[in-house]
Design an enzyme around this catalytic site. Structure first.
Site, short mmCIF file in Angstrom:
data_model
loop_
_atom_site.label_atom_id
_atom_site.label_comp_id
_atom_site.label_asym_id
_atom_site.label_seq_id
_atom_site.Cartn_x
_atom_site.Cartn_y
_atom_site.Cartn_z
CE1 TYR A 134 -3.74 2.35 0.26
CE2 TYR A 134 -2.32 3.51 1.82
CZ TYR A 134 -3.43 3.48 0.98
OH TYR A 134 -4.22 4.60 0.87
CD GLN B 33 -11.40 3.19 0.44
OE1 GLN B 33 -11.47 3.14 1.68
NE2 GLN B 33 -11.35 4.34 -0.22
CG ASN C 9 -5.42 7.34 6.25
OD1 ASN C 9 -5.64 6.15 6.49
ND2 ASN C 9 -6.10 8.03 5.38
CD GLN D 1 10.50 11.94 11.49
OE1 GLN D 1 11.29 11.84 10.56
NE2 GLN D 1 9.50 11.10 11.66
CG HIS E 32 7.17 12.64 7.75
ND1 HIS E 32 6.82 12.14 6.53
CD2 HIS E 32 8.49 12.39 7.89
CE1 HIS E 32 7.88 11.60 5.95
NE2 HIS E 32 8.92 11.73 6.75
CD GLU F 163 9.93 5.63 11.84
OE1 GLU F 163 9.48 6.70 12.33
OE2 GLU F 163 9.58 5.20 10.74
CG HIS F 164 13.96 7.72 11.41
ND1 HIS F 164 12.61 8.01 11.44
CD2 HIS F 164 14.19 7.06 10.25
CE1 HIS F 164 12.05 7.55 10.32
NE2 HIS F 164 12.98 6.96 9.59
CG ASP G 99 13.60 9.55 5.42
OD1 ASP G 99 13.54 8.55 6.16
OD2 ASP G 99 13.38 10.71 5.82
CD GLU H 43 7.37 -33.03 26.16
OE1 GLU H 43 8.10 -32.05 26.35
OE2 GLU H 43 6.71 -33.20 25.11
CG HIS I 11 4.48 -37.25 20.15
ND1 HIS I 11 3.14 -37.16 20.37
CD2 HIS I 11 4.84 -36.07 19.59
CE1 HIS I 11 2.71 -35.97 19.98
NE2 HIS I 11 3.72 -35.28 19.50
#
Lengths: 430, 430
Positions: B129, B191, B214, B260, B263, B327-328, B361, B415, B420
């Site tokens: 996406y 969607q 988003n 940053q 954004h 993150e960065h 980036d 066990e 088994h």
């Protein structure tokens, strides 16, 4: 009791469900409510809540949640020497296989003055959950604890439910000790997951929680993700698909199917063959072996959900296997090597007549914590990778930034991110 | 506008929130309801639902969801030659860095007759996406598409919202074409995620969905996981932490922080230093640079949530950084190499004065799809690994099973899993 499906010429784009191979779906809404209550109580009241759930659900009063060094020492005397040797052999194979997963990364010179690399760094704090309800699963502890130690996790917390005497099974304590774990807590179910997710007075909180469990545990693991805790993988009932050719030994195949069916009433067992006689013979053998199986009652509940599928040939079989994406796949056929190359979706694959699933469950060295419920399409089993994250690094010199700076400026401008562009421009246009 | 926090001698076990560095929490309950409705409509009505949501939300009528080969060709003429060259340079670096992530696995001989190996196999069907709301993020397409192609994913689906004329931005189409993607759909928001999760008449369903977006997109990605679709990682607002020593250039630091902040209004920006004068000078420089920033309005909204933190020394700084797990992370200091070794929790690290975040980036070659919101404690950024799963294999001969069989039998019996054990016993005691 195992239903035979004739799917010859029917394996194409129709869904597993249409073909009669859909996986059972649980309606978990009531369960979710119950588990949320448990999580919230532990979050609010810590050890007190854990102890009261343990009393209520495990029917035992625990004074001190952490297993003492003395208890660990005592356990050592309660495990037979031959079981200890067996566990050590398995541990050694598991260690060997998982040590090969450790990645060494070397810096890459992208262009003059631009160097990039990535580094595997252990997840600092991890939690392992080992169930002990119907059996003390020390083998799962090997599968989780060994890669955690190899990865270098600093804090490894182990939660496992106490028995009616308030003790942890000695084989689990022996195994923990063998691996080098000391942070062990007598605590099971959703309350254990909550303890590791949020921390209590006794139990340290962790970043990531691993391990199998019942529906409460699975739901709790799902839910704590909303609070930023990550988990090994989504869990469902364990599964085995056996593809048997005309020469497969029905005794072995039936034994493999039963080894899976005995796990739980919801275990998934699928047998696929192009040979009607193999399907029939395995079915007969299943009935025979089932009679003397100690966990007959459990296996009997699981088998009616299981299917024996007749296909045309190898090609249809591989199509079906990749669509089903079994957790465990046994290729009990002469051309197992060639077919293994065609496997796209599976957790762990067992080749040939002498590779039962139980070999991988315990001692070949591969991991037995594997994706179920079709998740093998996009998830891997547990490995050292599951206990690290990879951090990327880049180091540019002035010359390096001058080399790639103009490209960055152009791309940033085209994305409408002038601030990104300027971070370069200020530096290269001094 | 950027708040200064004096945290000297205060960085220990107290929570980020207590220290004033908590991340904002969204109450997403209403959003969840809306997104569930969108998902269900697309599940039930396919393309029709997607087109009607596109009309409602993107305000454009789309007749054919798939981008035609002609449109891809047209786009080629609409991108400037110099931008094409820039994108090609970035693509080449990204390819080089990610190709090094491809793992070759060799079989391991565990003991005589027991051979194990694991194999990376591409996730068959993946969905990418790429948002296009405030900017056409062709750089994110490079970051997702290139590793998908390197991994060898068979079906790579790309969804991206159309503009008001029903077109996809030419830079996105050029980039897709450069990478070799052809399955491109004009479709955005929740969607689009629903389309890729469940499939429609036009859009192929996939096993795993990648990419930023988003709040609707993020929520939709979270929700489709319940239907067995996996996602790259949980997403939150993007973040940057800069650690600046006394000699850091305030102009560069301010530019990085603004890159940053531009954004989104929810971007997180943190500046850390032991030098009060650096903090003050960066603040002044921020105000100055902000004045001429095209996305001033957005950055202005984000900066008040951002913090400038005064610490005692490197040690306190590293403690704070690892607790925050940015993150960065830019280490704008003379001893960046030494400090980089002490980073435990971060997505991507930038070393020194000439390594702005925007370099990573766009063009250093590392991936810019990274864990936010503290997830760097347990998650890695996107890599080739994100597009494969590892299948394990084991092949035993009769001798091999005899070698490890007794250990398996002992462990299985301990066990309580006799089935088994028998799967081994039948084979070795013929």
């Amino acid at each position: 009791m195992m239903q035979i499906l004739d799917l010859r010429n029917k394996i194409g784009d129709s869904s597993l469900k249409t073909m009669g191979l859909g996986r059972p779906i649980n309606d978990d809404r009531d369960l979710e409510k119950t588990v949320i209550k448990i999580l919230n109580k532990v979050k609010d009241r810590g050890d007190k809540a854990i102890k009261s759930f343990t009393k209520l659900l495990d029917e035992v009063t625990i004074k001190k949640l952490q297993v003492s060094p003395q208890e660990i020492q005592e356990a050592d005397g309660l495990v037979s020497e031959e079981l200890k040797q067996a566990i050590k052999l398995a541990a050694s194979n598991i260690r060997k296989f998982h040590e090969a997963q450790v990645l060494k990364s070397t810096p890459i010179q992208m262009t003059t003055g631009v160097e990039c690399w990535s580094k595997s760094v252990a997840i600092n704090r991890v939690g392992l959950y080992i169930p002990a309800g119907s059996a003390p699963l020390f083998s799962s502890l090997l599968m989780l604890g060994i890669p955690a130690v190899i990865a270098g996790c600093e804090q490894i917390v182990l939660c496992t439910p106490p028995d009616k005497n308030g003790k942890v099974h000695p084989a689990i304590l022996f195994t923990a000790s063998l691996i080098g774990l000391t942070s062990i807590y007598k605590c099971g179910g959703a309350q254990a997951i909550a303890g590791m997710a949020y921390g209590t007075e006794s139990i340290p909180w962790v970043h990531k929680i691993f391990g199998p469990g019942n529906r409460f545990v699975t739901m709790a693991k799902q839910l704590v993700q909303k609070d930023g805790i990550s988990i090994d993988m989504p869990a469902g009932p364990t599964e085995l698909l056996v593809y048997a050719d005309k020469d497969a030994n029905p005794v072995y195949v039936a034994a493999d199917l039963l080894s899976q069916a005995e796990h739980g009433a919801d275990s998934q067992v699928v047998l696929v063959s192009y040979s009607e006689s193999v399907l029939r013979n395995v079915k007969l053998e299943l009935d025979k072996q089932l009679e003397t199986l100690p966990r007959k009652e459990i296996a009997e509940k699981s088998l009616p959900n299981s299917k024996a599928v007749l296909v045309l040939d190898d090609e249809e079989a591989m199509k079906l296997i990749n669509a089903y994406a079994p957790e465990h796949l046994i290729l009990n056929c002469a051309n197992a090597d060639a077919l293994a190359e065609k496997v796209i979706n599976a957790g762990s694959v067992f080749l040939g007549n002498y590779s039962p699933e139980s070999a991988g469950d315990y001692a070949t060295g591969t991991n037995h914590v594997l994706p179920t419920n079709g998740y093998a399409k996009s998830y891997s089993g547990v490995s050292v990778d599951s206990f690290v994250k990879k951090i990327s690094y880049q180091k540019l010199t002035e010359e390096g930034l001058k080399n790639i700076g103009p490209a960055i400026e152009l791309m940033a401008a085209a994305e409408g991110l002038e601030g990104h562009k300027r971070a370069v421009t200020y530096r290269i246009n001094k």
